[in-house]
Design an enzyme around this catalytic site. Structure first.
Site, PDB file in Angstrom:
ATOM      1  N   GLU A  43       0.841  -1.204   0.000  1.00 26.17           N
ATOM      2  CA  GLU A  43       0.000   0.000   0.000  1.00 26.17           C
ATOM      3  C   GLU A  43       0.874   1.250   0.000  1.00 26.17           C
ATOM      4  O   GLU A  43       1.833   1.345   0.769  1.00 26.17           O
ATOM      5  CB  GLU A  43      -0.883  -0.033   1.253  1.00 26.17           C
ATOM      6  CG  GLU A  43      -2.285   0.439   1.037  1.00 26.17           C
ATOM      7  CD  GLU A  43      -3.096  -0.445   0.085  1.00 26.17           C
ATOM      8  OE1 GLU A  43      -3.135  -0.123  -1.115  1.00 26.17           O
ATOM      9  OE2 GLU A  43      -3.689  -1.427   0.546  1.00 26.17           O
ATOM     10  N   THR A  45       2.900   2.056  -2.181  1.00 31.82           N
ATOM     11  CA  THR A  45       4.232   1.750  -2.708  1.00 31.82           C
ATOM     12  C   THR A  45       4.295   1.998  -4.214  1.00 31.82           C
ATOM     13  O   THR A  45       5.379   2.152  -4.763  1.00 31.82           O
ATOM     14  CB  THR A  45       4.597   0.275  -2.440  1.00 31.82           C
ATOM     15  OG1 THR A  45       3.486  -0.534  -2.829  1.00 31.82           O
ATOM     16  CG2 THR A  45       4.881   0.044  -0.969  1.00 31.82           C
ATOM     17  N   LEU A 135     -12.004   0.504  -3.530  1.00 32.95           N
ATOM     18  CA  LEU A 135     -12.003  -0.671  -4.404  1.00 32.95           C
ATOM     19  C   LEU A 135     -11.848  -0.269  -5.880  1.00 32.95           C
ATOM     20  O   LEU A 135     -12.143  -1.045  -6.776  1.00 32.95           O
ATOM     21  CB  LEU A 135     -13.284  -1.492  -4.198  1.00 32.95           C
ATOM     22  CG  LEU A 135     -13.475  -2.038  -2.778  1.00 32.95           C
ATOM     23  CD1 LEU A 135     -14.810  -2.765  -2.644  1.00 32.95           C
ATOM     24  CD2 LEU A 135     -12.328  -2.987  -2.400  1.00 32.95           C
ATOM     25  N   ASP A 183      -3.957   0.519  -9.618  1.00 30.38           N
ATOM     26  CA  ASP A 183      -5.379   0.221  -9.823  1.00 30.38           C
ATOM     27  C   ASP A 183      -5.687   0.006 -11.302  1.00 30.38           C
ATOM     28  O   ASP A 183      -6.397  -0.926 -11.683  1.00 30.38           O
ATOM     29  CB  ASP A 183      -6.250   1.372  -9.295  1.00 30.38           C
ATOM     30  CG  ASP A 183      -5.887   1.757  -7.876  1.00 30.38           C
ATOM     31  OD1 ASP A 183      -5.192   0.966  -7.212  1.00 30.38           O
ATOM     32  OD2 ASP A 183      -6.281   2.851  -7.434  1.00 30.38           O
TER      33      ASP A 183
HETATM   34  C1  GLA Z   1      -5.045   4.510  -4.333  1.00 36.47           C
HETATM   35  C2  GLA Z   1      -4.233   4.905  -5.566  1.00 36.47           C
HETATM   36  C3  GLA Z   1      -3.197   3.836  -5.886  1.00 36.47           C
HETATM   37  C4  GLA Z   1      -2.363   3.509  -4.667  1.00 36.47           C
HETATM   38  C5  GLA Z   1      -3.252   3.240  -3.443  1.00 36.47           C
HETATM   39  C6  GLA Z   1      -2.478   3.065  -2.185  1.00 36.47           C
HETATM   40  O1  GLA Z   1      -5.807   3.381  -4.611  1.00 36.47           O
HETATM   41  O2  GLA Z   1      -5.081   5.077  -6.664  1.00 36.47           O
HETATM   42  O3  GLA Z   1      -2.402   4.245  -6.974  1.00 36.47           O
HETATM   43  O4  GLA Z   1      -1.440   4.525  -4.422  1.00 36.47           O
HETATM   44  O5  GLA Z   1      -4.190   4.269  -3.244  1.00 36.47           O
HETATM   45  O6  GLA Z   1      -1.740   1.903  -2.217  1.00 36.47           O
END
Ligand code: GLA
Length: 391
Positions: A43, A45, A135, A183
């Site tokens: 997370e 990262t 999500l 994501d």
């Molecule tokens: C959100 C961002 C991702 C990531 C997460 C944390 O989902 O869109 O790119 O940085 O937070 O891990």
């Protein structure tokens, strides 16, 4: 794929088709689909060039698309009472008050920047990823939109990674979230039955198959948040500050030894942000190695450490989420893992639970957790799903 999943997707397609037909008076030509995701570990990262281990889920966004009579891109959002937008996709992006419109306009602008002219099209969007839950409802929508436009306009030469980069560019440049690539990339590229280990420095990916008897439960805390107006961008700036202090291009290049040895006068908050990132990258690599061989006790410990690091060093959890994690962790012990998931500041908890423990985990949560939004607690049992596709 189980029956419920097939039915849920069919409902989504029917909803997109219905909105399309009401608005444009004909049936769409193509349906594109892209999933949301739950992050198992890794997370905050991704924008530090580290490792992440997300998994696409069987909730997502359908985009129905067809030819338009004009050069305009006309979009209708089934989830917002068939609210509509129409614009010239090759004109300069103009920010709208309504966020879903910025996603559509942002994807068109990013795609046009990458490929040249975009033609007009009619499209309808319907999604079932819970919003503000961490999500990735917006990544799922962005990737589905990009997939639909590319397919419909027969744009060739774009890989799944390119689609993800276009969707990320749209978020960064137009929606106002300084998100990383996790994501969008998992939404574009995931394989069924597997989580996806992503090296965010090279964008190399590797599917990590989930043990069959491990169920993914996603529990919504009831605290909703939008990344664009959370302190997400501030966290990213703190990470950049730390990288600058240690004189490395990104925190991926910092070892745990140097983190401590060269700490010097570094501000405590910035140090802790870096400490989270450096240790989380290491945990994620180990987790990917052990997930498929089923060393659940070790995975459980890594997820526990990840949560504590997000709570104490990165400071993105909320008391209600910490309570949920503690409640589930106490029951599971080393039989499964649990942690907050996503960007933080609300949203969901992910638990990896042996099949026979699903009900015993859900029962006390349903009985004892009181979501602050006053709604009954929402628990989603998610299947590791494949990425964006034409359906
Ligand atoms: C959100 C961002 C991702 C990531 C997460 C944390 O989902 O869109 O790119 O940085 O937070 O891990």
């Amino acid at each position: 794929m189980d029956r419920e999943n097939v039915q849920r997707r069919a409902d989504l397609v029917a909803r997109a088709a219905r909105s399309f037909e009401i608005m444009f008076g004909e049936a769409p030509a193509i349906f594109a689909y892209a999933p949301g995701r739950v992050n198992l570990i890794g997370e905050h990262t991704d924008y530090n060039d580290g490792f992440v281990l997300p998994c696409a889920i069987d909730y997502g966004t359908v985009v129905a698309i067809g030819p338009a009579a004009s050069d305009q891109l006309c979009a209708v959002a089934s989830d917002y009472g068939d609210d509509r937008d129409a614009f010239d996709p090759n004109a300069i992006f103009v920010s709208q008050k309504t966020e879903w419109k910025n996603h559509v306009r942002g994807i068109a602008a990013s795609l046009a920047a990458r490929t040249g002219m975009i033609q007009g099209a009619n499209l309808a969007i319907a999604g079932n990823v819970p919003q503000g839950a961490g999500l990735s409802s917006s990544a799922s929508m962005g990737v589905a939109l990009a997939k639909a436009l590319v397919e419909h306009q027969q744009i060739t030469g774009l890989s799944a990674t390119d689609l993800a980069l276009i969707a990320q560019q749209s978020e960064n440049a137009y929606v106002g979230t300084a998100c990383g690539i996790m994501d969008q990339l998992v939404s574009a590229k995931a394989e069924a039955g597997a989580a996806l280990l992503i090296d965010c420095r090279t964008l190399d990916t590797m599917p990590v198959y989930m043990p069959e008897d491990l169920i993914m439960l996603v529990i919504h805390s009831g605290i909703e948040r939008q990344l664009a107006d959370s302190p997400f961008n501030q966290r990213r700036a703190e990470c950049e500050q730390a990288a600058k202090y240690y004189d490395v291009p990104t925190l991926r290049h910092l070892t745990e030894d140097r983190l401590i040895a060269d700490r010097g006068e570094l501000d405590d908050v910035v140090f802790r942000r870096a400490q989270h990132v450096v240790t989380e990258i290491a945990r994620t690599e180990i987790a990917a190695n052990i997930l498929s061989n089923g060393d659940i006790a070790k995975l459980s410990e890594l997820m526990r450490q990840s949560h504590l690091s997000l709570r104490d060093d990165f400071e993105v959890t909320m008391p209600a989420i910490d309570d949920l994690v503690a409640m589930i962790g106490k029951h599971l012990g080393s039989r499964g893992g649990v942690r907050m998931t996503g960007g933080g500041f609300g949203g969901c908890v992910v638990a990896l639970v042996p099949k026979d423990q699903v009900q015993p985990v859900m029962d006390p949560v349903t009985a004892n957790y009181d979501p602050p939004d006053g709604r009954p607690v929402r628990i989603f049992q998610c299947l590791p799903s494949s990425g964006a596709r034409i359906i």
